[in-house]
Write an enzyme that holds these catalytic residues in place. Structure first.
Site, short mmCIF file in Angstrom:
data_model
loop_
_atom_site.label_atom_id
_atom_site.label_comp_id
_atom_site.label_asym_id
_atom_site.label_seq_id
_atom_site.Cartn_x
_atom_site.Cartn_y
_atom_site.Cartn_z
N ASP A 144 0.81 -1.23 0.00
CA ASP A 144 0.00 0.00 0.00
C ASP A 144 0.84 1.28 0.00
O ASP A 144 0.43 2.31 0.52
CB ASP A 144 -0.97 0.02 1.21
CG ASP A 144 -1.91 -1.17 1.19
OD1 ASP A 144 -2.27 -1.62 0.09
OD2 ASP A 144 -2.27 -1.64 2.28
N LYS A 172 1.88 2.23 -5.00
CA LYS A 172 2.44 1.68 -6.26
C LYS A 172 1.51 1.97 -7.44
O LYS A 172 1.95 2.33 -8.52
CB LYS A 172 2.63 0.15 -6.12
CG LYS A 172 3.59 -0.25 -5.02
CD LYS A 172 3.66 -1.76 -4.87
CE LYS A 172 2.41 -2.40 -4.32
NZ LYS A 172 2.07 -2.03 -2.93
N GLY A 203 -4.62 -4.26 -3.78
CA GLY A 203 -5.59 -3.22 -4.12
C GLY A 203 -4.79 -2.00 -4.49
O GLY A 203 -4.13 -1.41 -3.63
N HIS A 204 -4.79 -1.66 -5.78
CA HIS A 204 -3.98 -0.53 -6.23
C HIS A 204 -4.93 0.60 -6.65
O HIS A 204 -5.76 0.42 -7.54
CB HIS A 204 -3.06 -0.96 -7.38
CG HIS A 204 -2.06 -1.99 -6.96
ND1 HIS A 204 -1.16 -2.57 -7.82
CD2 HIS A 204 -1.80 -2.54 -5.75
CE1 HIS A 204 -0.41 -3.45 -7.16
NE2 HIS A 204 -0.79 -3.45 -5.91
N GLN A 235 1.99 -6.09 -3.13
CA GLN A 235 2.44 -6.21 -1.75
C GLN A 235 3.74 -5.39 -1.57
O GLN A 235 3.92 -4.40 -2.26
CB GLN A 235 2.65 -7.69 -1.34
CG GLN A 235 1.34 -8.47 -1.24
CD GLN A 235 0.70 -8.84 -2.57
OE1 GLN A 235 1.33 -9.40 -3.42
NE2 GLN A 235 -0.57 -8.52 -2.74
P1 GDP Z 1 -0.77 0.34 -3.51
O1 GDP Z 1 -1.37 -0.93 -3.06
O2 GDP Z 1 0.69 0.43 -3.26
O3 GDP Z 1 -1.10 0.69 -4.94
O4 GDP Z 1 -1.44 1.48 -2.62
P2 GDP Z 1 -3.00 1.62 -2.23
O5 GDP Z 1 -3.73 2.12 -3.41
O6 GDP Z 1 -3.49 0.40 -1.55
O7 GDP Z 1 -2.92 2.72 -1.09
C1 GDP Z 1 -2.38 3.98 -1.32
C2 GDP Z 1 -3.44 5.03 -0.98
O8 GDP Z 1 -2.82 6.30 -0.89
C3 GDP Z 1 -4.51 5.18 -2.03
O9 GDP Z 1 -5.71 5.55 -1.41
C4 GDP Z 1 -3.98 6.31 -2.90
O10 GDP Z 1 -5.01 7.02 -3.60
C5 GDP Z 1 -3.34 7.19 -1.86
N1 GDP Z 1 -2.18 7.98 -2.32
C6 GDP Z 1 -1.18 7.64 -3.17
N2 GDP Z 1 -0.24 8.61 -3.22
C7 GDP Z 1 -0.67 9.59 -2.39
C8 GDP Z 1 -0.12 10.85 -1.96
O11 GDP Z 1 0.96 11.25 -2.38
N3 GDP Z 1 -0.83 11.54 -1.06
C9 GDP Z 1 -2.03 11.13 -0.55
N4 GDP Z 1 -2.65 11.88 0.32
N5 GDP Z 1 -2.57 9.95 -0.92
C10 GDP Z 1 -1.88 9.19 -1.82
P1 IMO Z 2 -0.89 -4.17 -2.22
O1 IMO Z 2 -0.45 -4.76 -3.53
C1 IMO Z 2 -0.97 -4.50 2.14
C2 IMO Z 2 -0.97 -8.56 3.83
C3 IMO Z 2 -2.20 -8.99 4.59
C4 IMO Z 2 -1.58 -9.94 5.59
C5 IMO Z 2 -0.50 -10.64 4.76
C6 IMO Z 2 -0.92 -11.97 4.17
O2 IMO Z 2 -2.18 -3.45 -2.29
O3 IMO Z 2 0.22 -3.40 -1.59
P2 IMO Z 2 -2.53 -12.63 2.17
O4 IMO Z 2 -3.98 -12.35 1.94
O5 IMO Z 2 -1.64 -12.10 1.10
O6 IMO Z 2 -2.26 -14.07 2.47
O7 IMO Z 2 -2.18 -11.85 3.53
O8 IMO Z 2 -0.18 -9.73 3.72
N1 IMO Z 2 -1.20 -8.06 2.45
C7 IMO Z 2 -1.17 -6.77 2.08
N2 IMO Z 2 -0.99 -5.66 2.82
N3 IMO Z 2 -1.07 -4.40 0.81
C8 IMO Z 2 -1.22 -5.51 0.04
O9 IMO Z 2 -1.21 -5.47 -1.30
C9 IMO Z 2 -1.31 -6.76 0.69
N4 IMO Z 2 -1.46 -8.03 0.24
C10 IMO Z 2 -1.38 -8.81 1.34
O10 IMO Z 2 -2.83 -7.89 5.22
O11 IMO Z 2 -0.93 -9.22 6.60
MG MG Z 3 -2.89 -1.62 -1.83
#
Ligand code: GDP
Ligand code: IMO
Ligand code: MG
Length: 427
Positions: A13, A16, A40-41, A224
């Site tokens: 998270d 990416k 979840g991206h 991840q």
């Molecule tokens: P990922 O799994 O690495 O793609 O990240 P996620 O999408 O799960 O979580 C990142 C969260 O931060 C999302 O809600 C994005 O919209 C938000 N986000 C990304 N970059 C920024 C930033 O520079 N500032 C803020 N405030 N939010 C951001």
């Molecule tokens: P993105 O790509 C954050 C965490 C889960 C748990 C562990 C194992 O959005 O960054 P799993 O369901 O993979 O067997 O769970 O890994 N986890 C993540 N945490 N971002 C993710 O993906 C994750 N994918 C798995 O919360 O701790």
């Molecule tokens: Mg994510």
């Protein structure tokens, strides 16, 4: 042209999705190489938010081809629903979204086992998984009894494989208080989506190789993060796949010589969702404030993410195991208004102080902090480093110096536009 790998340098998270989406303006092919719908991206374009779980974050750019490579575990129902969601928003996927024949399928019994294990926590401690069947699916892959996407071309074969897998999982399901599903029920569900999935099937390793040979720009999108990697993360509190940069090679079928550049994504602070050690975690009002300001709630499960200070030894570790060429620092805007930011620079362990991440003793190691001056006011409109307050620049310089890796990009808001590009990744 060689490929660019973008991976998470923390616990996932890191943002990416946003970074990959940004760079795909100049990419011909975007490849997901590991994980599944546990990811979840989030993509935010023009204030509109969209979360992709299986399709690569390049999917919004009509000119880029998107590949789900063989290191992935794909829940075909989630995939079909995601495609429907994208098409409903006017994003065309036909002819530009490809799925490896060899990607493994997440099937209902994987999800059942994952969920029951988490609820019962019978076999060892609870991991806090996303309950999406990821672990059991990779277990089937390693046990050489998995169902692969290419098998969908032959439903008789799928049925045999499903029967074998259910027989293997039956004692586990029963021990957990569950019931094994009926082969016919699983097959009935598979039949509903097989025709939607088979047109996407491709020999994706060959496809990626051909693109690289034609000098096309290929981006490998990690899922991840480093500390969730099966081999290099905080085992056993990890996911079941390879999340580090090398996973791009194994998971998509290209050699290491084809990777030209590795970019690691880190937030300006740290988060983790699920169980496991997190030494710089904040349990106070400041942690709550970062969670609310940063919208730190899981994009897949909605769980509140644990929040804490940036861990420089962990980032140095990520730089080492991924061979990082550069860093993208995201969510810097979330730290705005915090008077004094803390950053972990070292650890105190029973054997003394160390600059290294004590990966196997994280629960007992004590982080050593350094205070860094914060900055007031919003930084979301900044387009260049010069437009950032001096204290924010000093914080970034501190990170660069400690990790020994240059910062190529700074993200100051969720939207595509809220980005400071110091250096392009495709050089
Ligand atoms: P990922 O799994 O690495 O793609 O990240 P996620 O999408 O799960 O979580 C990142 C969260 O931060 C999302 O809600 C994005 O919209 C938000 N986000 C990304 N970059 C920024 C930033 O520079 N500032 C803020 N405030 N939010 C951001
Ligand atoms: P993105 O790509 C954050 C965490 C889960 C748990 C562990 C194992 O959005 O960054 P799993 O369901 O993979 O067997 O769970 O890994 N986890 C993540 N945490 N971002 C993710 O993906 C994750 N994918 C798995 O919360 O701790
Ligand atoms: Mg994510």
């Amino acid at each position: 042209m060689s490929g660019v790998v973008i991976i998470g340098a923390q616990w996932g998270d890191e943002g990416k999705g946003k970074i990959v989406d940004l760079f795909t303006e100049r990419a011909d092919v975007v490849v997901r190489f590991g994980g599944g719908p546990n990811a979840g991206h989030t993509l935010v374009v023009g204030g509109e938010k969209l979360v992709v779980r299986l399709t690569p974050s390049g999917v919004l750019r009509p000119s880029s081809r998107c590949v789900m490579a063989q290191g992935m575990v794909v829940d075909p129902w989630v995939l079909v629903a995601e495609i429907d969601m994208l098409e409903a928003r006017g994003v065309r996927t036909a002819g530009r979204l490809f799925l490896s024949d060899r990607a493994h399928l997440v099937l209902p019994y994987h999800i059942a086992v994952d969920g029951l294990r988490e609820e019962r926590a019978l076999f060892g401690s609870k991991i806090g998984t996303t309950k999406r069947g990821i672990g059991p699916c990779y277990e089937d892959k390693a046990a050489r009894r998995g169902v692969r996407a290419g098998d969908l071309r032959d439903m008789g074969r799928v049925e045999d494989l499903v029967r074998g897998a259910i027989a293997a999982w039956e004692p586990v399901l029963r021990a957990l208080g569950g019931e094994p599903p009926k082969v016919a029920d699983v097959m009935e569900r598979v039949a509903l989506i097989a025709e939607r999935v088979t047109p996407m099937l491709a020999e994706t390793s060959r496809m990626i190789d051909a693109a690289l040979r034609k000098n096309e720009r290929v981006l490998f999108e990690g899922a991840q993060g480093t500390l969730l990697d099966l081999d290099h993360g905080t085992y056993p509190f990890v996911t079941s796949s390879t999340a580090v940069a090398a996973g791009a090679c194994v998971g998509s079928g290209i050699g290491p010589t084809r990777v030209g550049r590795v970019l690691g994504v880190t937030k300006g602070y740290a988060t983790r969702v699920g169980e496991g050690p997190f030494p710089t975690e904040l349990h106070d009002a400041l942690g709550e404030r970062i969670r609310n300001q940063g919208g730190e709630f899981g994009s897949v499960t909605g769980r509140p993410r644990r929040t804490g200070w940036l861990d420089l030894p962990a980032l140095r570790y990520a730089a080492r195991v991924n061979g990082l060429d550069s860093l993208a620092v995201t969510k810097l805007d979330v730290l705005s208004g915090i008077e004094e930011i803390q950053v972990c620079t070292a650890y105190d362990t029973p054997s003394g102080r160390t600059d290294d991440l004590p990966l196997d003793a994280l629960s007992s190691a004590k982080p050593v902090y350094e205070a860094v001056e914060g900055w007031p006011g919003s930084i979301r409109a900044a387009k260049t480093m010069e437009e950032l307050p001096a204290a924010a620049r000093a914080y970034l310089a501190r990170i660069e110096a400690a990790v020994g890796v240059p910062i190529d990009l700074v993200s100051v808001g969720p939207d595509r536009e809220a980005t400071i590009v110091v250096r392009e990744v495709f050089v």
